[in-house]
Design an enzyme around this catalytic site. Structure first.
Site, short mmCIF file in Angstrom:
data_model
loop_
_atom_site.label_atom_id
_atom_site.label_comp_id
_atom_site.label_asym_id
_atom_site.label_seq_id
_atom_site.Cartn_x
_atom_site.Cartn_y
_atom_site.Cartn_z
N CYS A 11 0.84 -1.19 0.00
CA CYS A 11 0.00 0.00 0.00
C CYS A 11 0.87 1.24 0.00
CB CYS A 11 -0.90 -0.01 1.23
SG CYS A 11 -1.82 1.50 1.47
N GLY A 12 0.59 2.16 -0.91
CA GLY A 12 1.31 3.42 -0.94
C GLY A 12 0.57 4.51 -0.22
#
Length: 273
Positions: free
Chosen positions: A124-125
């Site tokens: 996840c960014g």
């Protein structure tokens, strides 16, 4: 620009230095079981600080950390220019690594400096941002001088596996490659997280002084929105991934005028020509 930090080395390590052996048991339709030893990639907490102020903690592969620090700062638009980054200090800490990014006075964009409340995981960014507005940032409108040719993309796609030393060793990490218009791969960075791999590549490209309008990024991952967002923020005008984009990724690509394509159907599928 010399960003070589004091502390632990950050040049590209041997692939095995970022992997550890793990023993597993093979189960199949045949009677009996057998043990195998696989190499699995390291995944460690990496704390990013700006001028010694904590910002976030990302889970990442502990390689090419100088590139990661610079690329993260650029892709998240925390600094206005690569020249604003004056140094990166890499410090081993308990259970992880800290990266302290020294930014020149006035070089840090305080309007982008949104603190995160939890760690950023490899998949996840986005983890830990405080509000929706911080999650989906406005993208810049890119000026394109051309688009990658099908021949160049296919040549790079064929060559990329041999340019991924970590993945050859552990068969697990994502790769992000910078490709010249003729299809020659110039730089590759790897990480267990696809967005981390792209951050590392962005940092490497800018530290090398590469013209980001003359070439494209090829990634071994799916195309999620944060890849488009990071590429556009860094001024990269073309992105190719192994699978189709999400609807949000495609929407952001169209808004930013980013060339977006995926490998498939015996060639490439262009979603935003």
């Amino acid at each position: 620009m010399n960003l070589m930090p004091k502390g632990v080395p950050v040049s590209a390590p041997r692939a095995d230095l970022c992997s550890q052996p793990a023993t597993g048991v093979v189960r199949s339709a045949e009677p009996g079981v057998r043990e195998v030893v696989w190499q699995v990639p390291e995944e460690v907490p990496v704390a990013l600080q700006f001028n010694s102020e904590p910002f976030t903690v990302m889970m990442a592969t502990p390689a090419d950390l100088r590139d990661f620090a610079a690329g993260f700062a650029l892709a998240e638009r925390l600094v206005r220019s690569i020249d604003d980054i004056k140094g990166v200090l890499v410090m081993p800490v308990d259970n992880g690594i800290a990266l302290d990014i020294a930014v020149a006075e006035g070089g840090l964009d305080d309007t982008r400096f949104v603190r995160r409340s939890i760690e950023g995981r490899t998949g996840c960014g986005l983890c830990g941002v405080e509000d929706i507005a911080s999650a989906i940032k406005p993208v810049r409108r890119l000026v394109r001088v051309g688009s990658p040719s099908t021949a160049a993309v296919l040549k790079a796609a064929k060559d990329l596996p041999s340019r991924q030393p970590m993945n050859q060793f552990n068969r697990t990490v994502h790769g992000a490659a910078w490709v010249a218009p003729n299809g020659e791969i110039q730089l590759v960075r790897e990480d267990v997280g696809r967005h981390n791999a792209l951050d590392k590549l962005i940092g490497a490209v800018y530290l090398a002084g590469t013209d980001v309008t003359q070439g494209f990024v090829l990634m071994t991952s799916r195309c999620s929105y944060e890849l488009v967002q990071k590429a556009a923020s860094a001024g990269i005008t073309a992105l190719v991934t192994v699978s189709a984009p999400t609807t949000l990724a495609l929407e952001l690509a169209r808004k930013s005028n980013l060339f977006l394509a995926a490998l498939g159907a015996g060639g490439i599928v262009v979603f935003n020509p």
